[in-house]
Design a protein around this motif. Sequence first.
Motif, PDB file in Angstrom:
ATOM      1  N   LEU A   1       0.844  -1.185   0.000  1.00  0.00           N
ATOM      2  CA  LEU A   1       0.000   0.000   0.000  1.00  0.00           C
ATOM      3  C   LEU A   1       0.885   1.243   0.000  1.00  0.00           C
ATOM      4  O   LEU A   1       1.822   1.333   0.790  1.00  0.00           O
ATOM      5  N   LEU A   2       0.602   2.175  -0.900  1.00  0.00           N
ATOM      6  CA  LEU A   2       1.367   3.414  -0.992  1.00  0.00           C
ATOM      7  C   LEU A   2       0.569   4.550  -0.381  1.00  0.00           C
ATOM      8  O   LEU A   2      -0.620   4.695  -0.676  1.00  0.00           O
ATOM      9  N   ASP A   3       1.228   5.363   0.459  1.00  0.00           N
ATOM     10  CA  ASP A   3       0.584   6.590   0.930  1.00  0.00           C
ATOM     11  C   ASP A   3       0.867   7.677  -0.093  1.00  0.00           C
ATOM     12  O   ASP A   3       1.364   7.402  -1.191  1.00  0.00           O
ATOM     13  N   SER A   4       0.569   8.920   0.229  1.00  0.00           N
ATOM     14  CA  SER A   4       0.713   9.991  -0.767  1.00  0.00           C
ATOM     15  C   SER A   4       2.168  10.182  -1.199  1.00  0.00           C
ATOM     16  O   SER A   4       2.430  10.442  -2.376  1.00  0.00           O
ATOM     17  N   GLU A   5       3.106  10.044  -0.284  1.00  0.00           N
ATOM     18  CA  GLU A   5       4.515  10.189  -0.678  1.00  0.00           C
ATOM     19  C   GLU A   5       4.946   9.032  -1.566  1.00  0.00           C
ATOM     20  O   GLU A   5       5.674   9.218  -2.537  1.00  0.00           O
ATOM     21  N   GLY A   6       4.479   7.832  -1.250  1.00  0.00           N
ATOM     22  CA  GLY A   6       4.777   6.691  -2.105  1.00  0.00           C
ATOM     23  C   GLY A   6       4.223   6.875  -3.504  1.00  0.00           C
ATOM     24  O   GLY A   6       4.910   6.628  -4.500  1.00  0.00           O
ATOM     25  N   LEU A   7       2.965   7.336  -3.586  1.00  0.00           N
ATOM     26  CA  LEU A   7       2.365   7.586  -4.901  1.00  0.00           C
ATOM     27  C   LEU A   7       3.090   8.714  -5.622  1.00  0.00           C
ATOM     28  O   LEU A   7       3.389   8.600  -6.814  1.00  0.00           O
ATOM     29  N   SER A   8       3.387   9.795  -4.925  1.00  0.00           N
ATOM     30  CA  SER A   8       4.105  10.928  -5.540  1.00  0.00           C
ATOM     31  C   SER A   8       5.444  10.496  -6.106  1.00  0.00           C
ATOM     32  O   SER A   8       5.820  10.877  -7.220  1.00  0.00           O
ATOM     33  N   LYS A   9       6.162   9.678  -5.332  1.00  0.00           N
ATOM     34  CA  LYS A   9       7.468   9.214  -5.804  1.00  0.00           C
ATOM     35  C   LYS A   9       7.333   8.251  -6.968  1.00  0.00           C
ATOM     36  O   LYS A   9       8.183   8.238  -7.865  1.00  0.00           O
ATOM     37  N   LEU A  10       6.276   7.457  -6.978  1.00  0.00           N
ATOM     38  CA  LEU A  10       6.057   6.568  -8.114  1.00  0.00           C
ATOM     39  C   LEU A  10       5.749   7.387  -9.362  1.00  0.00           C
ATOM     40  O   LEU A  10       6.294   7.116 -10.434  1.00  0.00           O
ATOM     41  N   VAL A  11       4.928   8.410  -9.223  1.00  0.00           N
ATOM     42  CA  VAL A  11       4.599   9.278 -10.355  1.00  0.00           C
ATOM     43  C   VAL A  11       5.843  10.004 -10.858  1.00  0.00           C
ATOM     44  O   VAL A  11       6.030  10.154 -12.065  1.00  0.00           O
ATOM     45  N   SER A  12       6.712  10.425  -9.942  1.00  0.00           N
ATOM     46  CA  SER A  12       7.925  11.150 -10.354  1.00  0.00           C
ATOM     47  C   SER A  12       9.055  10.204 -10.750  1.00  0.00           C
ATOM     48  O   SER A  12      10.173  10.638 -10.982  1.00  0.00           O
ATOM     49  N   ASP A  13       8.762   8.906 -10.833  1.00  0.00           N
ATOM     50  CA  ASP A  13       9.709   7.900 -11.313  1.00  0.00           C
ATOM     51  C   ASP A  13      10.910   7.732 -10.383  1.00  0.00           C
ATOM     52  O   ASP A  13      12.021   7.476 -10.836  1.00  0.00           O
ATOM     53  N   ASP A  14      10.676   7.876  -9.070  1.00  0.00           N
ATOM     54  CA  ASP A  14      11.725   7.664  -8.079  1.00  0.00           C
ATOM     55  C   ASP A  14      12.241   6.232  -8.177  1.00  0.00           C
ATOM     56  O   ASP A  14      11.460   5.274  -8.106  1.00  0.00           O
ATOM     57  N   GLU A  15      13.533   6.099  -8.337  1.00  0.00           N
ATOM     58  CA  GLU A  15      14.152   4.793  -8.582  1.00  0.00           C
ATOM     59  C   GLU A  15      13.835   3.777  -7.492  1.00  0.00           C
ATOM     60  O   GLU A  15      13.510   2.617  -7.772  1.00  0.00           O
ATOM     61  N   THR A  16      13.922   4.185  -6.234  1.00  0.00           N
ATOM     62  CA  THR A  16      13.692   3.266  -5.120  1.00  0.00           C
ATOM     63  C   THR A  16      12.242   2.785  -5.088  1.00  0.00           C
ATOM     64  O   THR A  16      11.978   1.591  -4.956  1.00  0.00           O
ATOM     65  N   VAL A  17      11.300   3.712  -5.221  1.00  0.00           N
ATOM     66  CA  VAL A  17       9.890   3.334  -5.152  1.00  0.00           C
ATOM     67  C   VAL A  17       9.499   2.505  -6.370  1.00  0.00           C
ATOM     68  O   VAL A  17       8.788   1.503  -6.238  1.00  0.00           O
ATOM     69  N   VAL A  18       9.960   2.876  -7.538  1.00  0.00           N
ATOM     70  CA  VAL A  18       9.677   2.082  -8.744  1.00  0.00           C
ATOM     71  C   VAL A  18      10.197   0.658  -8.558  1.00  0.00           C
ATOM     72  O   VAL A  18       9.505  -0.318  -8.882  1.00  0.00           O
ATOM     73  N   ALA A  19      11.396   0.517  -7.993  1.00  0.00           N
ATOM     74  CA  ALA A  19      11.976  -0.814  -7.763  1.00  0.00           C
ATOM     75  C   ALA A  19      11.169  -1.600  -6.735  1.00  0.00           C
ATOM     76  O   ALA A  19      10.942  -2.812  -6.907  1.00  0.00           O
ATOM     77  N   LEU A  20      10.722  -0.943  -5.668  1.00  0.00           N
ATOM     78  CA  LEU A  20       9.924  -1.635  -4.652  1.00  0.00           C
ATOM     79  C   LEU A  20       8.584  -2.104  -5.218  1.00  0.00           C
ATOM     80  O   LEU A  20       8.144  -3.217  -4.937  1.00  0.00           O
TER      81      LEU A  20
END
Length: 137
Positions: free
Chosen positions: A13-32
């Motif tokens: 489950l992603l909270d708002s920061e998790g979703l924001s980082k996924l949208v911004s293509d954050d390497e760590t979150v995309v990998a997780l």
Amino acid sequence: MARRKLSHEGTLLLDSEGLSKLVSDDETVVALVAEARSRGMEVVISALTIIEAVHRRTDKARLNWILTGVRVIAVGDEEARRASALLMEAGLHGHKYAIGAAVAEAALRQRRPVVVLTSDVDDMTKLCGGRVHIVAV
């Protein structure tokens, strides 16, 4: 960077920061998220997370594409009541914690084990206790 371990099956489950980082293509979150999917975990967000995460500079096309690949959990009367009860149990109240409580309530209803990607580790820990695994992003 140390590799964070995710369980087989269960829910991410992603909270708002998790979703924001996924949208911004954050390497760590995309990998997780990719690792979770490869392990058979379902990726979910609360509907309220969309409201909290979106701002003027959000890449709307990418957000919409991401939303097609996650399950969005609705928040109705019963969910709001349970989230309110979580707030009271944790000794928290007010608008500062309201969306976090809804996210925590959603996390507690998911297929276990549940991993929550969040920037609010302290609040999520207070709201969920040891019932979910919290990962800081």
